[in-house]
Scaffold this motif. Sequence first.
Motif, PDB file in Angstrom:
ATOM      1  N   GLU A  78       0.839  -1.185   0.000  1.00  0.00           N
ATOM      2  CA  GLU A  78       0.000   0.000   0.000  1.00  0.00           C
ATOM      3  C   GLU A  78       0.875   1.236   0.000  1.00  0.00           C
ATOM      4  O   GLU A  78       1.886   1.306   0.694  1.00  0.00           O
ATOM      5  N   ARG A  79       0.467   2.260  -0.763  1.00  0.00           N
ATOM      6  CA  ARG A  79       1.322   3.416  -0.998  1.00  0.00           C
ATOM      7  C   ARG A  79       1.425   4.346   0.202  1.00  0.00           C
ATOM      8  O   ARG A  79       2.228   5.271   0.190  1.00  0.00           O
ATOM      9  N   ASN A  80       0.635   4.124   1.253  1.00  0.00           N
ATOM     10  CA  ASN A  80       0.709   5.022   2.410  1.00  0.00           C
ATOM     11  C   ASN A  80       1.440   4.384   3.591  1.00  0.00           C
ATOM     12  O   ASN A  80       1.471   4.940   4.680  1.00  0.00           O
ATOM     13  N   LYS A  81       2.021   3.203   3.393  1.00  0.00           N
ATOM     14  CA  LYS A  81       2.677   2.487   4.486  1.00  0.00           C
ATOM     15  C   LYS A  81       4.175   2.767   4.494  1.00  0.00           C
ATOM     16  O   LYS A  81       4.843   2.581   3.474  1.00  0.00           O
ATOM     17  N   ILE A  82       4.697   3.198   5.649  1.00  0.00           N
ATOM     18  CA  ILE A  82       6.147   3.403   5.755  1.00  0.00           C
ATOM     19  C   ILE A  82       6.673   2.674   6.988  1.00  0.00           C
ATOM     20  O   ILE A  82       5.964   2.482   7.977  1.00  0.00           O
ATOM     21  N   LEU A  83       7.925   2.268   6.890  1.00  0.00           N
ATOM     22  CA  LEU A  83       8.626   1.638   8.004  1.00  0.00           C
ATOM     23  C   LEU A  83       9.656   2.619   8.530  1.00  0.00           C
ATOM     24  O   LEU A  83      10.468   3.149   7.761  1.00  0.00           O
ATOM     25  N   MET A  84       9.634   2.870   9.852  1.00  0.00           N
ATOM     26  CA  MET A  84      10.609   3.748  10.484  1.00  0.00           C
ATOM     27  C   MET A  84      11.469   2.920  11.440  1.00  0.00           C
ATOM     28  O   MET A  84      10.948   2.274  12.349  1.00  0.00           O
ATOM     29  N   VAL A  85      12.777   2.945  11.227  1.00  0.00           N
ATOM     30  CA  VAL A  85      13.710   2.258  12.112  1.00  0.00           C
ATOM     31  C   VAL A  85      14.534   3.341  12.804  1.00  0.00           C
ATOM     32  O   VAL A  85      15.442   3.922  12.217  1.00  0.00           O
ATOM     33  N   GLU A  86      14.193   3.622  14.046  1.00  0.00           N
ATOM     34  CA  GLU A  86      14.778   4.756  14.784  1.00  0.00           C
ATOM     35  C   GLU A  86      14.753   4.433  16.274  1.00  0.00           C
ATOM     36  O   GLU A  86      13.686   4.118  16.820  1.00  0.00           O
ATOM     37  N   ASP A  87      15.914   4.509  16.935  1.00  0.00           N
ATOM     38  CA  ASP A  87      15.993   4.109  18.339  1.00  0.00           C
ATOM     39  C   ASP A  87      15.806   5.255  19.323  1.00  0.00           C
ATOM     40  O   ASP A  87      15.750   5.027  20.531  1.00  0.00           O
ATOM     41  N   ASP A  88      15.708   6.486  18.848  1.00  0.00           N
ATOM     42  CA  ASP A  88      15.511   7.627  19.733  1.00  0.00           C
ATOM     43  C   ASP A  88      14.013   7.938  19.811  1.00  0.00           C
ATOM     44  O   ASP A  88      13.429   8.445  18.847  1.00  0.00           O
ATOM     45  N   PRO A  89      13.365   7.648  20.936  1.00  0.00           N
ATOM     46  CA  PRO A  89      11.918   7.881  21.029  1.00  0.00           C
ATOM     47  C   PRO A  89      11.531   9.353  20.883  1.00  0.00           C
ATOM     48  O   PRO A  89      10.414   9.653  20.453  1.00  0.00           O
ATOM     49  N   GLU A  90      12.446  10.268  21.215  1.00  0.00           N
ATOM     50  CA  GLU A  90      12.135  11.689  21.083  1.00  0.00           C
ATOM     51  C   GLU A  90      12.065  12.111  19.617  1.00  0.00           C
ATOM     52  O   GLU A  90      11.483  13.142  19.290  1.00  0.00           O
ATOM     53  N   VAL A  91      12.678  11.317  18.738  1.00  0.00           N
ATOM     54  CA  VAL A  91      12.576  11.544  17.295  1.00  0.00           C
ATOM     55  C   VAL A  91      11.425  10.730  16.720  1.00  0.00           C
ATOM     56  O   VAL A  91      10.567  11.239  15.998  1.00  0.00           O
TER      57      VAL A  91
ATOM     58  N   GLU B 125       9.412  -7.381   6.012  1.00  0.00           N
ATOM     59  CA  GLU B 125       8.781  -8.476   5.274  1.00  0.00           C
ATOM     60  C   GLU B 125       7.299  -8.609   5.630  1.00  0.00           C
ATOM     61  O   GLU B 125       6.470  -8.913   4.773  1.00  0.00           O
ATOM     62  N   VAL B 126       6.961  -8.367   6.884  1.00  0.00           N
ATOM     63  CA  VAL B 126       5.569  -8.507   7.329  1.00  0.00           C
ATOM     64  C   VAL B 126       4.699  -7.363   6.819  1.00  0.00           C
ATOM     65  O   VAL B 126       3.546  -7.573   6.419  1.00  0.00           O
ATOM     66  N   THR B 127       5.251  -6.137   6.806  1.00  0.00           N
ATOM     67  CA  THR B 127       4.436  -4.961   6.491  1.00  0.00           C
ATOM     68  C   THR B 127       4.469  -4.545   5.028  1.00  0.00           C
ATOM     69  O   THR B 127       3.570  -3.843   4.563  1.00  0.00           O
ATOM     70  N   SER B 128       5.505  -4.935   4.274  1.00  0.00           N
ATOM     71  CA  SER B 128       5.673  -4.531   2.869  1.00  0.00           C
ATOM     72  C   SER B 128       5.477  -3.022   2.687  1.00  0.00           C
ATOM     73  O   SER B 128       4.589  -2.580   1.947  1.00  0.00           O
ATOM     74  N   PRO B 129       6.309  -2.204   3.336  1.00  0.00           N
ATOM     75  CA  PRO B 129       6.122  -0.755   3.251  1.00  0.00           C
ATOM     76  C   PRO B 129       6.468  -0.206   1.876  1.00  0.00           C
ATOM     77  O   PRO B 129       7.242  -0.814   1.122  1.00  0.00           O
TER      78      PRO B 129
END
Length: 226
Positions: A2-15, A44-48
């Motif tokens: 789906e074109r509105n799905k994004i994956l964010m990999v970020e370890d800083d919760p404030e960001v 693989e699960v979300t297909s962003p």
Amino acid sequence: MERNKILMVEDDPEVALPLKEFFEDNGLEVFHTEDGAESLALFEVTSPALVLLDIVLPNKNGFDIIKDIRKKDLSVPIILMTGSEIDSESEIKGYELSAINYIKKPVLPQALLALVKNLLSLPKDLKKFEAGGYSIMLHNTYLEINGAKIKLRDKDEQILRKLLEKKGTLVERDEFLIEIWGDNEYTFHNRLDVGINRLRKKLTDFMNIRIRSLYGRGYLLEEIII
């Protein structure tokens, strides 16, 4: 995908958390992980349709995550985020691994949202690449480099797409032939060579990239440092 799905990999919760909330308020669906080692499984699960990726992460860094993702998907846009000044070697490495862009923290949410939505709005048959310092948009009927549009034949577009997807890596002749023509008989070897020659002529004015032949093996797209 789906074109509105994004994956964010970020370890800083404030960001991560404010960005996630802001994006979701603007119509995006955001999947988030703080752990680099979990990123591929979540991908693989979300297909962003797009990946936002920090470089410094617990258990696996952003560069290694790109390598993992590219084994599964050669075209999903990946934007790297960095919280410190990045050296030129690391910046080049990110682009060589096919990241679309670098974003420096602190992130301006409105600017990042505009970039993300622009990338997500691109037609599915249109792909964006970076090579030799050029911004390259590849459509199934034309090539656009830094705003200059160049018409392409269908098979030539497929050849160039494969070279850009594997930029800097040898693409074997049989890989071209089987994927593009569905057969590796002699006739198609000649068509591949003719297509490569046409592409070289199209790229003559763009001196920072060239298509290199490895005799009897295949071709690769090189970035030239001038």
